[in-house]
Design a protein around this motif. Structure first.
Motif, PDB file in Angstrom:
ATOM      1  N   ASP A 236     -28.927  22.768   9.161  1.00 32.40           N
ATOM      2  CA  ASP A 236     -28.399  23.388  10.377  1.00 32.40           C
ATOM      3  C   ASP A 236     -29.368  24.433  10.936  1.00 32.40           C
ATOM      4  O   ASP A 236     -29.591  24.515  12.153  1.00 32.40           O
ATOM      5  CB  ASP A 236     -27.047  24.046  10.085  1.00 32.40           C
ATOM      6  N   SER A 237     -29.945  25.239  10.052  1.00 30.54           N
ATOM      7  CA  SER A 237     -30.882  26.266  10.512  1.00 30.54           C
ATOM      8  C   SER A 237     -32.165  25.639  11.047  1.00 30.54           C
ATOM      9  O   SER A 237     -32.761  26.150  12.001  1.00 30.54           O
ATOM     10  CB  SER A 237     -31.199  27.234   9.370  1.00 30.54           C
ATOM     11  N   ALA A 238     -32.602  24.540  10.438  1.00 28.80           N
ATOM     12  CA  ALA A 238     -33.781  23.843  10.953  1.00 28.80           C
ATOM     13  C   ALA A 238     -33.522  23.314  12.359  1.00 28.80           C
ATOM     14  O   ALA A 238     -34.404  23.355  13.230  1.00 28.80           O
ATOM     15  CB  ALA A 238     -34.168  22.709  10.012  1.00 28.80           C
TER      16      ALA A 238
ATOM     17  N   LYS B 139     -28.781  32.834  17.717  1.00 26.30           N
ATOM     18  CA  LYS B 139     -29.246  31.761  16.832  1.00 26.30           C
ATOM     19  C   LYS B 139     -29.962  32.320  15.603  1.00 26.30           C
ATOM     20  O   LYS B 139     -29.807  31.821  14.485  1.00 26.30           O
ATOM     21  CB  LYS B 139     -30.162  30.792  17.589  1.00 26.30           C
ATOM     22  N   LEU B 140     -30.763  33.373  15.810  1.00 22.69           N
ATOM     23  CA  LEU B 140     -31.413  34.016  14.668  1.00 22.69           C
ATOM     24  C   LEU B 140     -30.384  34.616  13.721  1.00 22.69           C
ATOM     25  O   LEU B 140     -30.540  34.556  12.490  1.00 22.69           O
ATOM     26  CB  LEU B 140     -32.377  35.101  15.149  1.00 22.69           C
ATOM     27  N   GLY B 141     -29.338  35.163  14.298  1.00 21.15           N
ATOM     28  CA  GLY B 141     -28.265  35.711  13.471  1.00 21.15           C
ATOM     29  C   GLY B 141     -27.576  34.631  12.655  1.00 21.15           C
ATOM     30  O   GLY B 141     -27.200  34.852  11.487  1.00 21.15           O
ATOM     31  N   GLN B 142     -27.401  33.467  13.238  1.00 17.68           N
ATOM     32  CA  GLN B 142     -26.802  32.351  12.509  1.00 17.68           C
ATOM     33  C   GLN B 142     -27.675  31.923  11.331  1.00 17.68           C
ATOM     34  O   GLN B 142     -27.183  31.688  10.226  1.00 17.68           O
ATOM     35  CB  GLN B 142     -26.580  31.167  13.454  1.00 17.68           C
ATOM     36  N   ILE B 143     -28.980  31.851  11.573  1.00 19.17           N
ATOM     37  CA  ILE B 143     -29.896  31.469  10.502  1.00 19.17           C
ATOM     38  C   ILE B 143     -29.864  32.508   9.385  1.00 19.17           C
ATOM     39  O   ILE B 143     -29.798  32.178   8.196  1.00 19.17           O
ATOM     40  CB  ILE B 143     -31.329  31.293  11.047  1.00 19.17           C
ATOM     41  N   GLN B 144     -29.914  33.777   9.773  1.00 20.22           N
ATOM     42  CA  GLN B 144     -29.877  34.853   8.778  1.00 20.22           C
ATOM     43  C   GLN B 144     -28.588  34.801   7.960  1.00 20.22           C
ATOM     44  O   GLN B 144     -28.613  34.941   6.727  1.00 20.22           O
ATOM     45  CB  GLN B 144     -29.998  36.204   9.482  1.00 20.22           C
ATOM     46  N   SER B 145     -27.467  34.612   8.619  1.00 19.90           N
ATOM     47  CA  SER B 145     -26.185  34.568   7.924  1.00 19.90           C
ATOM     48  C   SER B 145     -26.118  33.398   6.948  1.00 19.90           C
ATOM     49  O   SER B 145     -25.682  33.543   5.804  1.00 19.90           O
ATOM     50  CB  SER B 145     -25.043  34.473   8.947  1.00 19.90           C
ATOM     51  N   ARG B 146     -26.542  32.243   7.415  1.00 20.68           N
ATOM     52  CA  ARG B 146     -26.536  31.071   6.528  1.00 20.68           C
ATOM     53  C   ARG B 146     -27.421  31.302   5.303  1.00 20.68           C
ATOM     54  O   ARG B 146     -27.051  30.938   4.185  1.00 20.68           O
ATOM     55  CB  ARG B 146     -27.022  29.839   7.283  1.00 20.68           C
ATOM     56  N   LEU B 147     -28.597  31.867   5.539  1.00 26.44           N
ATOM     57  CA  LEU B 147     -29.529  32.074   4.435  1.00 26.44           C
ATOM     58  C   LEU B 147     -28.963  33.044   3.407  1.00 26.44           C
ATOM     59  O   LEU B 147     -29.078  32.820   2.192  1.00 26.44           O
ATOM     60  CB  LEU B 147     -30.863  32.596   4.976  1.00 26.44           C
TER      61      LEU B 147
END
Length: 427
Positions: free
Chosen positions: A328-330, A283-291
């Motif tokens: 999505d990240s929130a 999940k952290l990886g998803q947030i990082q990628s989106r950002l």
């Protein structure tokens, strides 16, 4: 990623804004959240830093720094407070109409005050019945000698309750050429502000209703000619609104990542930090990628705008990607925090609420997709960036005028607070 577009001076500007935000904005957040109403004092303090003048020429006391610098300013404020990032973006949106459509006299009268932070401008287009359908507006202006008489109502006006100068688009005739824009001071007879209503998020920011009841405005306050109102509304939304709201989303997104990684390092499960769990790390990886993707889209779009290149589609896409990915990240962050995210002692629930506020202004995601579909089909009706950003380039020299900001001092040492001055010249 910054290295593709940002210079050393952009990084210095980021450091200056971040220092200010941590020192002056963050301590005030609990009070803003509790009050759920506009924070007049902080709005004025931020304005006096000179950041409202990011795209105002140095000729008028502005920074002349361009859209990337403006994006960094809004992003860094939004990283701490989405409300204060929204306040600055709305003010810069208000300044845009004068930069692009103001007469020489109007620029001389108002741009220096805006750049100095003595005048907070707004733009008022949306109406309760027409919503995003600009041509459906019903507020009117009727010529009466040397004046116009305005009647009607505007809603969702950013900075409604702190604004000094409202850029109002109303109907002066039928059809698309029947819209005209005016500058209306907040103390004009016949003008009033509606009651501020509590909202889900962005506490400290105001976006409310304006009423015009036989409000008499001099013809010298008209922006451009009769019939230019649609251009004022659309250009402000496309060139400034989408970019500015993108920056607010980007700052909130950065805050989501920082707060969530901090939480995962502090909490333990099975004798290890929470982030050691593969499901959490994904999940952290998803947030990082989106950002990373969101920031690239945002910086690329405003870089093109600073270069005077066609970039309507890039601005639409940047707003779409940033808004959707921040939400999505929130949501991912709330899943990681679980029950802990439901309490207001942690800011993650504030980020989720604030992120949703950026969805509708300057076009919902469906509107951005609709316009991008027209790009795919080759049926777009022209480029606002082609029409107006070269003007910014010629008049403001965005490539050559970004100066090093003052060294990072406490804000009180960087800027001496001024006594409020009159916003322009009343006639």
């Amino acid at each position: 990623m910054d290295g593709y577009f940002a210079s050393r001076l952009h990084h210095q500007l980021r450091d200056q804004v971040r220092y200010f935000a941590e020192l002056e904005v963050r301590p005030r957040i609990p009070a803003m959240e509790a009050a759920r109403s506009v924070h007049h004092e902080l709005s004025r303090l931020i304005a006096r830093q000179g950041w409202l003048g990011a795209t105002i020429s140095r000729k008028y006391g502005g920074m002349g720094a361009g859209h990337l610098a403006k994006t960094i300013i809004i992003e860094e404020l939004s990283r701490v407070s989405g409300a204060m990032g929204a306040m600055v973006q709305a003010s810069q949106l208000g300044a845009a109409k004068i930069v692009h459509f103001g007469s020489a006299a109007q620029k001389d009268a108002w741009l220096p005050a805006i750049a100095a932070g003595d005048c907070l401008p707004t733009i008022a287009v949306t109406e309760p019945e027409s919503g995003g359908h600009v041509l459906g507006m019903a507020a009117t202006a009727v010529r009466d000698g040397d004046d116009y008489v305005l009647n009607g109502r505007k809603v969702y006006v950013g900075n409604s309750h702190v604004g000094d100068l409202h850029g109002v688009v109303v109907r002066t005739g039928p059809g698309s050429r029947g819209l005209t824009a005016f500058l209306v001071e907040s103390d004009r007879p016949g003008f009033r502000i509606g009651e501020q209503r509590p909202t889900m998020g962005l506490h400290g920011f105001s976006f409310g209703e304006l009423f015009f009841d036989d409000c008499r405005v001099p013809a010298t306050h008209r922006l451009g000619e009769e019939g230019d109102g649609l251009a004022v509304a659309y250009s402000s939304s496309v060139l400034y609104g989408r970019a500015n709201l993108t920056a607010v989303s980007l700052g909130i997104h950065q805050a989501i990542l920082e707060e969530t990684t901090r939480f995962c390092a502090e909490r333990e499960r099975y004798g290890k930090p929470l982030h050691a769990l593969p499901s959490i790390k994904i999940k952290l990886g998803q947030i990082q990628s989106r950002l990373m993707t969101a920031r690239l889209a945002a910086y690329h779009a405003v870089h093109l705008l600073d270069e005077g290149m066609d970039c309507d589609a890039e601005l639409m896409n940047a707003k779409l990607i940033n808004v959707e990915s921040a939400i999505d990240s929130a949501r991912n962050a709330m899943e990681i925090h679980a029950a802990a995210g439901l309490f207001t002692d942690r800011p993650i629930e504030r980020f989720l609420r604030d992120a949703h506020h950026i969805f509708a202004p300057a076009g919902t995601s469906d509107i951005q997709l609709l316009r991008l579909g027209e790009v795919a089909l080759g049926t777009t009706k022209g480029q606002w960036s082609h029409r107006l950003s070269p003007v910014v380039r010629r008049e403001e020299g965005v490539r050559d005028t970004l100066e090093a900001p003052p060294e990072a001092h406490p804000p009180s040492a960087t800027r001496v607070p001024r006594q409020p001055s009159r916003c322009g010249t009343r006639t």
